[in-house]
Design a protein around this motif. Sequence first.
Motif: not given
Length: 91
Positions: A4-16, A79-91
Amino acid sequence: MTDEELPCSHLDLIRDVTPSAEGCEDCLKIGGTWLHLRICRTCGHVGCCDQSPNRHARKHAEETEHPIIQSIEPGEDWIWCFVDEVYLEPG
């Protein structure tokens, strides 16, 4: 940090991923043009940005439910999430 505190709820979809093409995969098929390229961080599909005429990166995200894209333009590192409309830092 809880989900609930994460800026994006789809981080588990990120792959190499490996890019699917050297340009927008869909524009290359139809002879279209693009301004900037984005890569799907779930499957590697390369699509064009929202400022491009065909907006293939967004269309891919909507059709596949792969919401996370990353810019593959030189000098851009986001990185951008279309659903949560948030920028993320590549990590």
